[in-house]
Scaffold this motif. Sequence first.
Motif, PDB file in Angstrom:
ATOM      1  N   LEU A  28      -5.009  -2.278   4.907  1.00 25.96           N
ATOM      2  CA  LEU A  28      -4.578  -3.589   5.411  1.00 25.96           C
ATOM      3  C   LEU A  28      -3.094  -3.560   5.776  1.00 25.96           C
ATOM      4  N   PRO A  29      -2.662  -4.330   6.768  1.00 31.11           N
ATOM      5  CA  PRO A  29      -3.419  -5.308   7.550  1.00 31.11           C
ATOM      6  C   PRO A  29      -4.021  -4.742   8.841  1.00 31.11           C
ATOM      7  N   ASN A 163       1.785  -8.592  -4.310  1.00 29.11           N
ATOM      8  CA  ASN A 163       0.676  -9.438  -3.855  1.00 29.11           C
ATOM      9  C   ASN A 163      -0.146  -9.851  -5.056  1.00 29.11           C
ATOM     10  N   ALA A 164      -0.072 -11.135  -5.373  1.00 28.03           N
ATOM     11  CA  ALA A 164      -0.898 -11.699  -6.439  1.00 28.03           C
ATOM     12  C   ALA A 164      -1.795 -12.741  -5.788  1.00 28.03           C
ATOM     13  N   THR A 196       8.446  -5.450  -1.203  1.00 29.63           N
ATOM     14  CA  THR A 196       7.882  -4.711  -2.352  1.00 29.63           C
ATOM     15  C   THR A 196       7.775  -3.208  -2.104  1.00 29.63           C
ATOM     16  N   ARG A 197       8.923  -2.578  -1.979  1.00 25.38           N
ATOM     17  CA  ARG A 197       8.949  -1.116  -1.915  1.00 25.38           C
ATOM     18  C   ARG A 197       8.516  -0.565  -3.272  1.00 25.38           C
ATOM     19  N   PRO A 198       7.846   0.602  -3.352  1.00 25.17           N
ATOM     20  CA  PRO A 198       7.630   1.491  -2.207  1.00 25.17           C
ATOM     21  C   PRO A 198       6.344   1.270  -1.409  1.00 25.17           C
ATOM     22  N   LEU A 199       5.353   0.569  -1.960  1.00 27.09           N
ATOM     23  CA  LEU A 199       4.059   0.564  -1.258  1.00 27.09           C
ATOM     24  C   LEU A 199       3.805  -0.695  -0.429  1.00 27.09           C
ATOM     25  N   LEU A 200       4.816  -1.574  -0.414  1.00 26.84           N
ATOM     26  CA  LEU A 200       4.836  -2.675   0.557  1.00 26.84           C
ATOM     27  C   LEU A 200       3.675  -3.673   0.441  1.00 26.84           C
ATOM     28  N   GLN A 201       3.279  -3.943  -0.808  1.00 29.15           N
ATOM     29  CA  GLN A 201       2.197  -4.919  -0.994  1.00 29.15           C
ATOM     30  C   GLN A 201       2.604  -6.302  -0.457  1.00 29.15           C
ATOM     31  N   ALA A 203       4.818  -6.909   2.108  1.00 25.96           N
ATOM     32  CA  ALA A 203       4.866  -6.864   3.580  1.00 25.96           C
ATOM     33  C   ALA A 203       3.468  -6.743   4.183  1.00 25.96           C
ATOM     34  N   ARG A 204       2.608  -5.946   3.547  1.00 28.67           N
ATOM     35  CA  ARG A 204       1.300  -5.677   4.137  1.00 28.67           C
ATOM     36  C   ARG A 204       0.260  -6.732   3.769  1.00 28.67           C
TER      37      ARG A 204
END
Length: 355
Positions: A28-29, A163-164, A196-201, A203-204
Amino acid sequence: MTVVEQKVGVVSVIYKKDHISLLDQRLLPQKMEYVQLSTLQDVWHAISRLQVRGAPAIGIAAAFGLVIWANDWKSSDFPSFLDSLRGAKSQLASSRPTAINLKWALDRVANQAEKSSSVSEAKLAMETEALKIQAEDEATCRKIGEYGLALFADEQNIMTICNAGSIATARYGTALAPFYLSKEKGWNLHIYACETRPLLQGARLTTWELQQADIDVTLITDSMAAHTMQTKGIDAVIVGCDRVARNGDIANKIGTFGLAIQAKALNIPFYVAAPLSTFDIDTATGKDIPIEERSDEEVTCIGNAQLAPLSTKVFNPAFDVTPADYITAIVTEQGIFTPNNLDKLIEQITKETVS
Ligand code: MRU
């Protein structure tokens, strides 16, 4: 870039008796794709690779993982079923260390088997329990949304991290649940999502979820948080949670403690949304919470692009601990609690665990 459309409340984990159909959150996305998990190893990999992530969703996936493992069990020898089940359970529990929902959900499902008297009875009881965990989580998140919404007002600016949301739970999410419900009320909240670095939850996933629900969301990099709080009139910060210790310290996505310090410095309320399944009565303080460390590549690369020199030394903790003193309140399905007022809740969870 094609960004797929999400129907509000997309279900990220779907039980299909001999497999789990799982929304691959890594894609995603750009792509909304479900993968099929047919074995215990598939489920273990999906959790550890973050195809499914977010504390409640990890618990739900693991619960169904144990059920599909049981459904595949052929013999009627109950003692050997129970013995192997214990092994399967500890294997799944090792997929990620920080979110306590994983252990909580596995315990609930395995306990049903331990209380049974035959393989077929155990299989049915385990399936019923896993489906119950998923259904309860949806109701729980809706309640968290209702209580959380009471902390906000129309047109406020709210910050969040990671992302919650709906896909991190059965539905609605925890920290994002009040935002979904604000829409039902006709409110217009303005959400600032840390990448939310590093995995960008953030942003994504968070931007994607909120855009699909027509909620106003602005993306910032994590290092912009303090300046944004100071200049954009942030009214509150709300985050999800992977584990609440008995003293009210919490573990959540790396960067959360930084936000809490900044919020305190600027006199901005800092809220944590956490279902009771995230409370760990066996963990006394935040210092006792195991913090997952993940691979170097997550920091040195973005996707397939190598950013840092190949031999760069890396420290990559996936979570941090926010001490209770920094938390204004914890929003649960049973109401809003200050972290120094958790005794009754802990007592209740202890009783439920014993019974
Ligand atoms: O590493 P992740 O993406 O699983 O981290 C998730 C979080 O930190 C969430 O805030 C938490 O699990 C709560 S999800 C409702």
